[in-house]
Design a protein around this motif. Structure first.
Motif: not given
Length: 583
Positions: A356, A359, A371, A373, A377, A379, A547, A551-552
């Motif tokens: 991560l 965030i 969430i 992705g 990713s 989560k 994600l 990353r977002i």
């Protein structure tokens, strides 16, 4: 010496039992020394033909009485000393289990179940034997050995000195072999752990092994681990195979010396025939203490190797723990905030950098966050940070404005109902698994939670209903049924924060929609954070983040993300087509 501190509290607590046991053992040792004296008197009387049947009967009754007393006191020392070793074993096992439960999930990412099982079984057995029979053999070696030597010296000092000539060789040999035995016992225990884990893993995956016809391949893998274990044991057997024959040789050498020199002294009347017979009897009693020195060394080296292995566990401290001045949480409102959070597992960042990175999320109390992705990713990792299964390395996670690292872990987690991606069921009944957090709850509370998880109708179709035993890891249930049991368990917990990791991944579309409706109903007044691969399950969320590589990359409502035309919109469109095609 540090490892010995593990057992010191139990020995102090049970000191009265140990004292009674040692006293009983020493009485047994001295009673055994009385029998040769009685035999000496009988032989001397017989050799001069001055004994009658009444006197022989008295000698017989004396030996019988001594035998009865030996039996009574032997029961006493076994009850106290062996019982003490069992209590120490129990205490260490309970302490080991309690300590393991305090360790962070990261510890179990690197340690095998087989290794932990070996600690809880074989290592504890070795410690028990070292404390119980090891203490007995050591006491016998000191008390019985010293007393036997004293009685022998009383009969003839010169003969006793010749008899003890092999003793230094026994001591030197014990010291020589003990270091090698300790090293090999550690290796044997390590290989036993590997073997336990290999067998456990194959039994746990027996259905997969059969489905792919891998019986012969897996058998060979277990056989390879077993060969390593046998090789280690054979190396140890070589040491023991040299050690114990050496002990027997020197004790028999003493017997040969006594037979020759003592026999000559008997012929020359320097000692009586009774003295000779008694001396031989004392020598036979001395044989056990000399042998016990080797056995004690064997048991102590096993026990010390196992204590060292346990000490390494007790020296391991949780990565996630309460700080000294941790704050009380109470009933949380449910506001969650991630501030510039970055996270990596261990020291490795992996090929794509941290799991991560940077965030930033803010969920108001009672809010709903979705969430999404692709796999990998981040989560599940993000969700795991909220109940502090892992601690963030950079940035911070906040509950109601307080950094969760400053809060008491137990109270933090009591405010969270958590459904993991892979639901775990214990080998009890469905009822036991649902009521995990509320074992005293009534059926009237259980059934509504099961209905909302779309589980009640399925359970009532089973012959035993909620009392159906699910087996190891819930083996008799399907993946979707296990997932719904985990959901019902979470619904039973009245917590202000509900964390769901892909809760409908293993159920059909219709059941999934019903569960989502139940989650929406349950979400009133609660903060819900849910990750899902099925994007239609998240359309009701106040905010959805996407994600990618930790990353977002997207953030907004369902409508905003559809309009943005990014990953969320593309994946949602494909899933709509797929659901329409399968309808």
């Amino acid at each position: 010496m540090k490892a010995l501190r593990l057992i010191k509290p139990y020995l102090v607590e049970l000191r009265l039992f140990i004292a009674i046991g040692l006293l009983s053992l020493m009485i047994v040792d001295f009673l055994q020394l009385m029998i040769p004296r009685i035999i000496k008197q009988a032989v001397d009387d017989l050799s001069v033909f001055t004994v009658g049947w009444r006197t022989l009967l008295i000698y017989g009754f004396e030996i019988l009485l001594v035998g009865i007393l030996i039996g009574c006191f032997r029961y006493g020392w076994r009850r106290c000393l062996i019982g003490t070793s069992r209590r120490v074993e129990e205490g260490l096992r309970n302490r080991l289990f309690s300590h393991l439960q305090t360790l962070s999930p990261g510890y179990f990412d690197t340690v095998t179940t087989g290794d932990l099982m070996a600690h809880a079984t074989n290592d504890l057995m070795n410690i028990r034997m070292a404390i119980g029979m090891g203490l007995v053999a050591l006491t016998d070696a000191i008390v019985l050995g010293s007393a036997a030597v004293g009685f022998m010296a009383y009969i003839d000092v010169r003969l006793t000195i010749f008899t003890l000539i092999p003793a230094p060789f026994v001591i030197v040999g014990a010291r020589f072999f003990s270091k090698r035995m300790h090293r090999l016992y550690g290796r044997v225990q390590g290989d036993f752990s590997d073997l336990t884990e290999a067998v456990r893993e194959r039994f746990a995956g027996i259905r997969l092994i059969k489905a792919h016809r891998r019986e012969s391949l897996e058998t060979e893998k277990v056989a390879e681990v077993s060969r390593r274990y046998i090789t280690s044991n054979l190396a140890l057997a070589k040491i023991l195979g040299a050690f114990f024959p050496m002990m027997i040789f020197f004790t028999n050498l003493s017997s040969a010396v006594v037979l020759y020199l003592g026999g000559k002294q008997t012929i020359t009347a320097d000692i009586t025939p009774g003295d000779f017979v008694a001396f031989m009897s004392y020598l036979s009693l001395l044989t056990w203490p000399m042998m016990a020195m080797g056995w004690v060394s064997n048991l102590i080296q096993r026990g010390k190797a196992s204590l060292d292995r346990l000490q390494r566990i007790f020296d391991t401290y949780p990565d996630v723990a309460d700080i000294p001045d941790a704050r009380s949480v109470g009933r949380a409102r449910g506001g969650i905030e991630f501030r510039n959070v970055s996270f990596t597992y261990g020291r490795a960042s992996g090929p794509n950098g941290p799991v991560l990175s940077e965030i930033d999320i803010h969920v108001k109390p009672g809010g709903i966050l979705g969430i999404v992705g692709p796999p990998g990713s981040g989560k599940t990792t993000l969700l795991s940070l909220i109940p502090r299964l892992y601690d963030v390395k950079e940035g911070g996670v906040f509950l109601d404005g307080h950094d969760i690292r400053s809060l008491k872990i137990g109270e933090l987690r009591s405010n969270i109902a958590f459904v993991p991606q892979e639901p775990f069921l214990f080998a009890g009944t469905i009822r036991d698994n649902i009521l995990l957090n509320n074992p005293n709850s009534a059926v009237s509370e259980l059934v509504p939670a099961a209905r909302e998880a779309c589980l009640h109708d399925t359970v009532t179709s089973f012959p035993k209903g909620y009392d159906t035993v699910v087996g190891e890891k819930g083996i008799i249930l399907s993946g979707g049924q296990k997932q719904r049991v985990a959901l019902a368990r979470a619904f039973m917990k009245e917590a202000p924060l509900l964390i769901l990791d892909d809760p409908i991944s293993q159920v059909d579309t219709q059941t999934g929609e019903a569960i989502i409706q139940a989650i929406r109903s349950r979400s009133r007044g609660k903060t819900v954070i849910m990750a899902s691969h099925r994007l239609s399950a998240l359309t009701f969320a106040d905010r959805i983040i996407s994600l990618k590589n930790g990353r977002i990359v997207e953030s907004g409502t369902h409508e905003e993300l559809i309009a943005a035309g990014g990953y969320y919109a593309d994946t949602y469109g494909m899933q709509e087509i797929e659901e329409a095609f399968n309808a």
